[in-house]
Design a protein around this motif. Structure first.
Motif, PDB file in Angstrom:
ATOM      1  N   LEU A 237       2.092   1.775  -3.468  1.00  0.00           N
ATOM      2  CA  LEU A 237       1.002   2.249  -4.320  1.00  0.00           C
ATOM      3  C   LEU A 237       0.682   3.715  -4.028  1.00  0.00           C
ATOM      4  CD1 LEU A 237      -1.072   1.619  -6.446  1.00  0.00           C
ATOM      5  CD2 LEU A 237      -2.611   0.834  -4.677  1.00  0.00           C
ATOM      6  N   ALA A 238       0.732   4.081  -2.742  1.00  0.00           N
ATOM      7  CA  ALA A 238       0.476   5.474  -2.380  1.00  0.00           C
ATOM      8  C   ALA A 238       1.485   6.391  -3.060  1.00  0.00           C
ATOM      9  CB  ALA A 238       0.545   5.648  -0.864  1.00  0.00           C
ATOM     10  N   ILE A 239       2.746   5.918  -3.143  1.00  0.00           N
ATOM     11  CA  ILE A 239       3.756   6.748  -3.800  1.00  0.00           C
ATOM     12  C   ILE A 239       3.445   6.895  -5.288  1.00  0.00           C
ATOM     13  CG2 ILE A 239       6.209   6.833  -4.427  1.00  0.00           C
ATOM     14  CD1 ILE A 239       6.738   5.554  -1.644  1.00  0.00           C
TER      15      ILE A 239
ATOM     16  N   TYR B 218       0.493   6.885  -6.643  1.00  0.00           N
ATOM     17  CA  TYR B 218      -0.608   7.849  -6.759  1.00  0.00           C
ATOM     18  C   TYR B 218      -0.107   9.274  -6.521  1.00  0.00           C
ATOM     19  CZ  TYR B 218      -4.569   4.687  -7.266  1.00  0.00           C
ATOM     20  OH  TYR B 218      -5.472   3.792  -7.750  1.00  0.00           O
ATOM     21  N   MET B 219       0.836   9.432  -5.568  1.00  0.00           N
ATOM     22  CA  MET B 219       1.339  10.784  -5.294  1.00  0.00           C
ATOM     23  C   MET B 219       2.078  11.338  -6.498  1.00  0.00           C
ATOM     24  SD  MET B 219       2.642  11.133  -1.428  1.00  0.00           S
ATOM     25  CE  MET B 219       2.457   9.509  -0.778  1.00  0.00           C
TER      26      MET B 219
ATOM     27  N   PHE C 228       0.820  -1.211   0.000  1.00  0.00           N
ATOM     28  CA  PHE C 228       0.000   0.000   0.000  1.00  0.00           C
ATOM     29  C   PHE C 228       0.855   1.262   0.000  1.00  0.00           C
ATOM     30  CE2 PHE C 228      -3.725  -2.487   1.959  1.00  0.00           C
ATOM     31  CZ  PHE C 228      -4.267  -2.694   0.708  1.00  0.00           C
ATOM     32  N   ILE C 229       2.003   1.229   0.683  1.00  0.00           N
ATOM     33  CA  ILE C 229       2.826   2.438   0.677  1.00  0.00           C
ATOM     34  C   ILE C 229       3.428   2.661  -0.703  1.00  0.00           C
ATOM     35  CG2 ILE C 229       4.965   3.455   1.584  1.00  0.00           C
ATOM     36  CD1 ILE C 229       4.180   2.391   4.326  1.00  0.00           C
TER      37      ILE C 229
END
Lengths: 229, 231
Positions: free
Chosen positions: A201-203, A205-206, A198-199
Motif C-alpha cells: 500500500l505504501a508503494i 501511495y508513493m 502495508f508495504i
C-alpha cells in the motif's frame, strides 16, 4: 518473515478498489478547500478587522490541531447536538464520507490560504505600480496582475500541500470509511500479514505522490513559460 | 462543560504522555535529520542514494501507514526473533509508545533532512575560510562555525517540523497509546458527550502548538540578535 507474494497479488486489486474513494476525497476536498482558501485570503487582506479576525482564528485553530481531532469532532462530536441533527447539513454530516470531506476541506483551506498569502505578498511592487500607472482599478489590478503572478509563486508550496492532503485522506479509514487504508487494515486484521499489505500500500501511495509531483511540475513549467530563465 | 469535571486529571496525564512522546521523538527526529543531511552532503554515492530513498519513502507515504507498519511489523519481527530462542513464546508485544515515537520521528526526520541540508549549504563559505585561516580543525569548524550559523537558517522550517511532530502524536492513539485522545474515548463511554470531550483534546493540542510557536519566535529573535544590522 518470508514475503507471501501470492497474498500481495491477491490484496493489491482489493486495495485498489478503494482508490476511487481516495481520489474522490482528494478531489472534492482540494476543490472546496481551494475555494475556502481564497475566501479566507480575501478576508485577511481586506484590511477590515471584522473580516480578517475570523479568518485568522480559523487558520490558527485548524493549523494548530491534529487533523484526526478535527475529523473526530465533526464525525463523532457534532451529532451530540439536537440542532445539528435537525439541520439541513445532517445528510452530509451523517455519512462518514461527508464528514471526511468537510474536515479535510476546512483543514486544507487553512493551510492553502497561508500559501496563497505568501504568493500575494511575493508579487513585485513594480508590477502593481505599473498597473496603477496604466490606470487600473484596485480590483482589476488584483484580478489581472496579482492573481496570475501569485498563483505561479504559490504553486510549489501548493503542490506540497496537495500531497499532504492526499496522505491525510488515509485518516478517513479511522471513521469507518473504506478507502485504500481502510481496506488494507481489514485485510491485515484477517491475515495478520502487516509487512506484505502495508508495504504494497505504501508503494501505491508513493506512486500517487510521484504522479502529483509530476503533474504540478508540468503546470509550473506551463505557468512560468514567459519567465526569463 | 460539566461533564469534563471528573476527567481533568486523566487529561493532564494524557497530556504528559503527549509531551513525553514529543520530547523523545524530537531528539530522534534531530538525529535522523542530521544523519540524513550528512549522508546527502557526503561524497559517498551509496550514502546519498540511501538518504534520497529515505526522504522519498517517508515523505510519500501517509503517516498512519508508517505507524501501523512499524507497530505490527516490529511485533511480528520480534516474535519471530524470540521464537528462535524460545519456541514457547507465542507473541511479543511492542509498546505502542515506542513504536509510535520511532515512527513519527522517522517521518518528520525525513522532512528535517531537507531542512538541515539546505541550512548547512547556507553557511557562508567565507566563514569557513576564516575558520581555516584561524587554524581551526574540522571538528572545531563544525561545532563553532557551522552549527551556530546553520541553526538560525533552519529554525523557521524546524518550527514547522516540531508542530507536525506534536500533531502526529495524535495518530499514535490509533495503535492504542494512552494519551489525550484515548482519555477522550473513555470519557465519551461514560458521559456520552463526544463533542465536549474531543474539543478538550483539540484545546490541549492548540495549547501545545501555541507554546511551540511562541518558543520558536523567541528563539528566532535570539538567533538574530547579532545579525540585526545585516537584515
Amino acid at each position: 518473515m518470508i514475503f507471501d507474494l501470492s497474498l500481495i497479488a491477491d490484496s493489491i486489486p482489493k486495495m485498489l478498489a478503494g482508490i476511487g474513494i481516495t481520489f474522490q476525497l482528494m478531489a472534492l476536498s482540494a476543490f472546496l478547500g481551494l475555494i475556502l482558501a481564497v475566501i479566507l485570503l480575501l478576508m485577511r487582506i481586506s484590511g477590515k478587522w471584522y473580516l480578517s479576525w475570523p479568518a485568522q482564528v480559523h487558520i490558527y485553530v485548524f493549523r494548530g490541531t491534529p487533523i484526526l481531532v478535527q475529523i473526530f469532532i465533526i464525525y463523532y462530536g457534532f451529532p451530540q447536538f439536537e440542532f445539528i441533527r435537525e439541520s439541513i447539513f445532517w445528510p452530509i454530516l451523517r455519512e462518514p464520507f461527508g464528514c471526511a470531506v468537510v474536515a479535510l476541506s476546512l483543514n486544507t483551506g487553512a493551510y492553502v490560504s497561508e500559501i496563497l498569502r505568501g504568493g500575494v505578498l511575493g508579487v513585485d511592487r513594480g508590477v502593481l505600480e505599473a498597473g496603477s500607472a496604466l490606470g487600473l482599478s484596485a480590483r482589476h489590478k488584483f484580478i489581472y496582475l496579482t492573481t496570475p503572478i501569485a498563483a505561479r509563486l504559490a504553486l510549489p508550496a501548493y503542490s506540497n500541500d496537495f500531497i499532504s492532503l492526499m496522505k491525510a485522506t488515509s485518516l478517513a479509514s479511522t471513521i469507518t470509511l473504506m478507502d485504500m487504508t481502510g481496506i488494507a487494515r481489514t485485510i491485515v486484521a484477517q491475515t495478520f500479514a502487516p509487512y506484505e499489505i502495508f508495504i504494497s500500500l505504501a508503494i501505491i501511495y508513493m506512486v500517487l505522490t510521484w504522479g502529483i509531483q509530476k503533474t504540478f511540475g508540468r503546470i509550473e513549467k506551463y505557468l512560468s513559460r514567459y519567465v526569463k530563465p | 462543560m460539566d461533564a469534563v469535571t471528573g476527567w481533568w486529571d486523566d487529561y493532564f496525564w494524557g497530556s504528559m504522555v503527549v509531551l513525553q512522546v514529543f520530547i523523545f521523538s524530537l531528539l530522534l527526529m534531530v538525529l535522523f535529520g542530521l544523519i540524513g543531511a550528512a549522508a546527502k552532503l557526503s561524497d559517498n554515492r551509496v550514502a546519498q542514494k540511501i538518504s534520497a530513498a529515505y526522504t522519498v519513502i517517508f515523505r510519500g507515504t501517509p503517516e498512519i501507514l508508517v505507524i501501523l507498519l512499524l507497530y505490527f511489523g516490529s511485533a511480528i519481527f520480534l516474535t519471530s526473533v524470540a521464537q528462535v530462542f524460545n519456541p514457547e513464546i507465542k507473541f511479543v508485544d511492542v509498546p505502542p509508545m515506542w513504536a509510535g515515537t520511532f515512527a513519527i520521528a522517522l517521518i518528520v526526520g525525513s522532512y528535517a533532512t531537507e531542512t538541515f541540508r539546505g541550512a548547512f549549504l547556507g553557511v557562508k563559505p567565507g566563514s569557513i575560510e576564516a575558520a581555516r585561516a584561524l587554524g581551526m580543525s574540522n571538528l572545531q569548524t563544525f561545532v563553532f562555525i557551522r552549527i551556530p550559523e546553520m541553526w538560525r537558517l533552519a529554525l523557521p522550517a524546524f518550527g514547522n517540523h516540531m508542530l507536525s511532530l506534536i500533531k502526529d502524536t495524535a495518530l499514535i492513539s490509533i495503535i492504542g497509546l494512552n494519551e489525550t485522545f484515548f482519555v477522550a474515548k473513555q470519557a465519551i463511554g461514560t458521559t456520552g458527550e463526544p463533542f465536549t470531550m474531543y474539543i478538550v483534546v483539540g484545546a490541549i493540542y492548540l495549547g501545545f502548538s501555541t507554546i511551540i510557536t511562541l518558543t520558536v519566535m523567541g528563539l528566532e529573535k535570539f538567533g538574530l540578535r547579532t545579525t540585526e544590522g545585516a537584515r
